[in-house]
Design a protein around this motif. Structure first.
Motif, short mmCIF file in Angstrom:
data_model
loop_
_atom_site.label_atom_id
_atom_site.label_comp_id
_atom_site.label_asym_id
_atom_site.label_seq_id
_atom_site.Cartn_x
_atom_site.Cartn_y
_atom_site.Cartn_z
N GLU A 231 0.85 -1.19 0.00
CA GLU A 231 0.00 0.00 0.00
C GLU A 231 0.89 1.24 0.00
O GLU A 231 2.11 1.16 0.17
CB GLU A 231 -0.91 0.01 1.24
CG GLU A 231 -1.82 -1.21 1.36
CD GLU A 231 -3.01 -1.16 0.41
OE1 GLU A 231 -3.19 -0.13 -0.27
OE2 GLU A 231 -3.76 -2.15 0.34
N VAL A 235 -0.76 5.48 3.72
CA VAL A 235 -1.88 4.63 4.12
C VAL A 235 -1.41 3.53 5.06
O VAL A 235 -2.10 3.18 6.04
CB VAL A 235 -2.57 4.04 2.87
CG1 VAL A 235 -3.67 3.08 3.27
CG2 VAL A 235 -3.13 5.16 2.00
N THR A 236 -0.23 2.98 4.81
CA THR A 236 0.32 1.96 5.70
C THR A 236 0.50 2.51 7.11
O THR A 236 0.20 1.83 8.11
CB THR A 236 1.67 1.46 5.17
OG1 THR A 236 1.49 0.94 3.84
CG2 THR A 236 2.23 0.36 6.05
N TYR A 239 -2.75 2.45 8.95
CA TYR A 239 -3.05 1.13 9.51
C TYR A 239 -2.34 0.94 10.84
O TYR A 239 -2.91 0.43 11.81
CB TYR A 239 -2.63 0.04 8.53
CG TYR A 239 -3.63 -0.27 7.45
CD1 TYR A 239 -4.73 -1.09 7.69
CD2 TYR A 239 -3.48 0.25 6.17
CE1 TYR A 239 -5.65 -1.38 6.69
CE2 TYR A 239 -4.39 -0.03 5.15
CZ TYR A 239 -5.48 -0.84 5.42
OH TYR A 239 -6.39 -1.13 4.43
N ASP A 249 -9.83 -0.19 11.36
CA ASP A 249 -9.08 -0.01 10.11
C ASP A 249 -9.72 -0.78 8.96
O ASP A 249 -9.09 -1.04 7.94
CB ASP A 249 -7.63 -0.46 10.28
CG ASP A 249 -7.52 -1.92 10.72
OD1 ASP A 249 -8.58 -2.57 10.87
OD2 ASP A 249 -6.39 -2.41 10.92
N LEU A 252 -9.89 1.47 5.71
CA LEU A 252 -8.79 2.41 5.50
C LEU A 252 -8.30 2.44 4.06
O LEU A 252 -7.66 3.40 3.66
CB LEU A 252 -7.62 2.06 6.43
CG LEU A 252 -7.64 2.73 7.81
CD1 LEU A 252 -6.41 2.36 8.61
CD2 LEU A 252 -7.73 4.24 7.67
N SER A 253 -8.58 1.40 3.29
CA SER A 253 -8.15 1.43 1.89
C SER A 253 -8.82 2.56 1.13
O SER A 253 -8.29 3.06 0.13
CB SER A 253 -8.44 0.10 1.21
OG SER A 253 -9.80 -0.26 1.38
N GLY A 256 -8.32 5.99 3.93
CA GLY A 256 -6.93 6.45 3.91
C GLY A 256 -6.66 7.40 2.76
O GLY A 256 -5.86 8.33 2.89
N ILE A 257 -7.33 7.19 1.63
CA ILE A 257 -7.18 8.11 0.50
C ILE A 257 -7.75 9.48 0.86
O ILE A 257 -7.16 10.52 0.53
CB ILE A 257 -7.90 7.54 -0.74
CG1 ILE A 257 -7.28 6.19 -1.14
CG2 ILE A 257 -7.82 8.53 -1.89
CD1 ILE A 257 -5.82 6.26 -1.49
N LEU A 260 -5.32 11.10 3.17
CA LEU A 260 -4.18 11.56 2.37
C LEU A 260 -4.50 12.87 1.68
O LEU A 260 -3.67 13.80 1.64
CB LEU A 260 -3.82 10.48 1.34
CG LEU A 260 -2.83 10.87 0.24
CD1 LEU A 260 -1.47 11.21 0.84
CD2 LEU A 260 -2.69 9.75 -0.79
N THR A 302 -10.52 0.92 -6.10
CA THR A 302 -9.75 1.92 -5.37
C THR A 302 -8.64 2.45 -6.27
O THR A 302 -8.11 1.72 -7.10
CB THR A 302 -9.15 1.31 -4.09
OG1 THR A 302 -8.38 0.15 -4.44
CG2 THR A 302 -10.24 0.92 -3.11
#
Length: 623
Positions: A231, A235-236, A239, A249, A252-253, A256-257, A260, A302
């Motif tokens: 990832e 994003v990592t 997590y 979590d 989060l994929s 997380g975007i 970001l 994603t």
């Protein structure tokens, strides 16, 4: 999950390596179901180092095993390889929190579950990869159904090292059955059908372990984590933060975007300050819709980093796209491990001794396509110092594309001011034979009792404007705008320009190219030669930068009107200055124009000579 059972004692969990969604799914499976053994598709030679490196998480490391060197002694005139040239390669296990195998080992270590590394020892590892569906589908599809859906598209494995490894895995699982009652096998989704076939068919293992070199653990340079992690590094780190703070979590994929994007916006504003574009909720909505569409075009749920950067460049500009990419590779956990540091690259790595080797992952995810995206980046600090030393203070000029843009703004403000002066002369007349410039509803209602209609009459504008004053930052702090000068027109289509701006010498972006921001400007068109208003003692009677600019405009203007672009209407002091010279100020509210356009036009570039114009476009990037 019954369809994934090899036997009453063995459960297979097929995963996509490098997927945070699968890492979460594996963790949930291990916490919900009791197992007394975890089997992973890694050779036993990696076990001690991998388990030690996991203890250092969230610090990212890599466990590396050199492969035997190959020497080429054959030579032909067509070959550009010299005799005895050696090719060096290494296989490695990325200690990545978003790797499902690493996540499973982490839980097993935490819960004191026995671990077994059951893959075949291979001196030269041959990875198997394939394009797979987006793992985000796990949010609505069970892992066993995901694996079943992928099964028809998998390439049949019946020979070569992949088949030898599958047979070895099946044979060692049969051995583990003798010692454990509940075994979880975490393996690649590309291998599990053939492991199942080899297990049930009782295929005899014919290829055994190779002699291999010792493994070694390395830290990974933070700026190169993008080439190691499955990832995005940012994003990592989310997590890992969720794990540390006991937050969810699961999504989060995608979330997380969004995180970001918000972090990029904050850093973008902090870097560019007033020059930054306005990142509004509406703009973010358009951006996310565009990202979604680009992802669907590429048959993904994603987005990847390239999609995010392309959309950022087209919606918010190069500067935001560069900031997005730099934020995406920012891993927020920096923990000292004591290991030597290697620098990862595209399928290669530079070791501490300077040697560069080809790198082959033991946990290969879907194939990665590296694509280029042309962006104007910030220059390194060392280059800025060199450019500043070489700057010639006696040779300065503007960049023609920006001259044209600011002149277009001046023309627009001038036209709006003329329209405003015409509105003052508007009158209402009783309707006779023509509607003139339209029905005057207000006057008609006032005379409703007479049954008469009234129409508007706008007489044609008479006269012109030859002076436009733009106040972008008022009241302006003189400390923020130390550069004050007057530029003469280079040709008849340019204005004589007097302005105050930020110090261009503090922001060099290229050889002979600097950047500044207008605080205020005064345009005289048609152009004429005037003394530098900042050195002219006739204007020393005023105190502020804005008043001096307006005073000079009223002094040099030949027409009775002076247009003023600003957020608020000119105050009493401004009106008094205009009255001294018999001028009338026409206020054009800046709210009538696009604030984003004004923000971009405020930023301009100073070139150290006309010869710089030939290559300036390679360095100039708009926010």
């Amino acid at each position: 999950m019954d369809s994934l059972k090899l036997s009453p004692k063995i459960t297979v969990f097929p995963v996509v390596h490098g997927s945070g969604d699968f890492a979460v799914a594996v963790r949930q499976q291990m916490l919900e179901t009791e197992y007394d053994c975890l089997a992973v598709p890694l050779p036993p030679s990696f076990q001690a180092n991998v388990e030690e490196a996991i203890q250092y998480l969230p610090a990212i490391t890599s466990v590396v095993q050199p492969e035997p060197r190959e020497y080429h002694t054959d030579w032909s005139p067509e070959s550009d390889r010299e005799d005895d040239e050696e090719e060096h390669a290494c296989s490695y296990v990325p200690i990545d929190p978003c790797q499902p195998v690493i996540a499973a080992l982490r839980i097993a270590l935490q819960e004191h579950i026995p671990r077994r590394f059951i893959d075949l020892e291979t001196s030269h590892f041959a990875p198997v990869t394939a394009m797979l569906p987006d793992a985000y589908a796990l949010k609505t599809v069970r892992p066993d159904r995901f694996a079943a859906a992928v099964l028809p598209s998998l390439e049949i494995v019946r020979e070569g090292q992949p088949w030898d490894r599958v047979v070895a895995l099946a044979a060692r699982l049969r051995e583990l059955e003798q010692d454990f009652d509940s075994i979880l096998v975490v393996c690649s989704i590309l291998d599990w059908p053939w492991i199942k076939d080899a297990y049930h068919d009782g295929v005899t293992q014919q290829v055994f372990d190779d002699d291999v070199d010792d493994v070694e653990t390395f830290s990974v340079a933070p700026r190169t984590l993008t080439f190691l992690l499955g990832e995005l590094p940012f994003v990592t780190s989310l997590y890992e933060r969720a794990r540390a703070e006991l937050d969810s979590d699961e999504h989060l994929s995608v979330d997380g975007i969004k995180a970001l994007l918000l972090e990029t916006r904050d850093r973008y504003r902090a870097e560019l300050k007033q020059r930054a574009r306005r990142i509004t909720p509406k703009g973010l909505k358009i951006y996310l819709q565009y990202v979604r569409n680009l992802s669907l075009v590429e048959r993904r749920m994603t987005p990847d980093l390239y999609t995010l950067a392309v959309a950022a460049r087209q919606i918010f500009g190069d500067a935001f796209a560069v900031q997005l990419m730099e934020t995406a590779r920012d891993y927020q956990f920096d923990r000292e491990t004591g290991f030597a540091t290697l620098r990862m690259g595209i399928d290669k790595a530079a070791f501490p001794d300077g040697e560069v080797a080809e790198m082959i992952s033991r946990l290969p995810g879907p194939p990665v396509v590296w694509r280029s995206l042309a962006l104007n980046r910030r220059p390194p600090e060392i280059d800025e110092r060199q450019w500043k030393q070489r700057w010639n203070p006696f040779s300065q000029c503007s960049w023609p594309p920006e001259d044209e843009s600011i002149e277009n703004l001046r023309t627009a403000v001038q036209d709006m001011a003329l329209a405003i002066t015409g509105d003052d002369l508007a009158r209402s007349e009783k309707f006779t034979t023509s509607l003139m410039d339209g029905l005057d509803i207000r006057e008609t209602l006032r005379n409703w009792h007479t049954n008469d209609l009234y129409v508007k009459v706008f007489p044609p504008n008479r006269g012109t404007l030859d002076c436009v004053v733009m106040l972008f930052d008022s009241p302006a702090d003189p400390r923020d705008y130390p550069w004050r000068t007057t530029w003469m027109a280079e040709h008849q289509n340019e204005s004589t320009l007097c302005f105050f701006a930020t110090d261009f010498r503090s922001e060099l972006i290229g050889p002979g190219i600097a950047r500044a921001t207008y605080g205020g400007a005064m345009f005289l068109f048609p152009p004429r030669t005037v003394p530098d208003i900042w050195q002219d003692p006739r204007f020393d009677a005023v105190d502020t930068l804005e008043e001096r600019l307006l005073l000079a405009g009223c002094f040099h203007a030949k027409e009775p009107y002076v247009a003023v672009l600003s957020e608020t209407a000119p105050g009493r002091a401004f009106q008094h200055i205009a009255k001294r010279f018999g001028k009338k100020l026409v206020h054009v509210p800046s709210a009538k124009l696009s604030q984003e356009t004004i923000s971009q036009l405020r930023t301009f570039h100073v070139l150290n000579g006309r010869e710089v114009r030939s290559f300036a476009s390679h360095f100039i990037r708009k926010p």
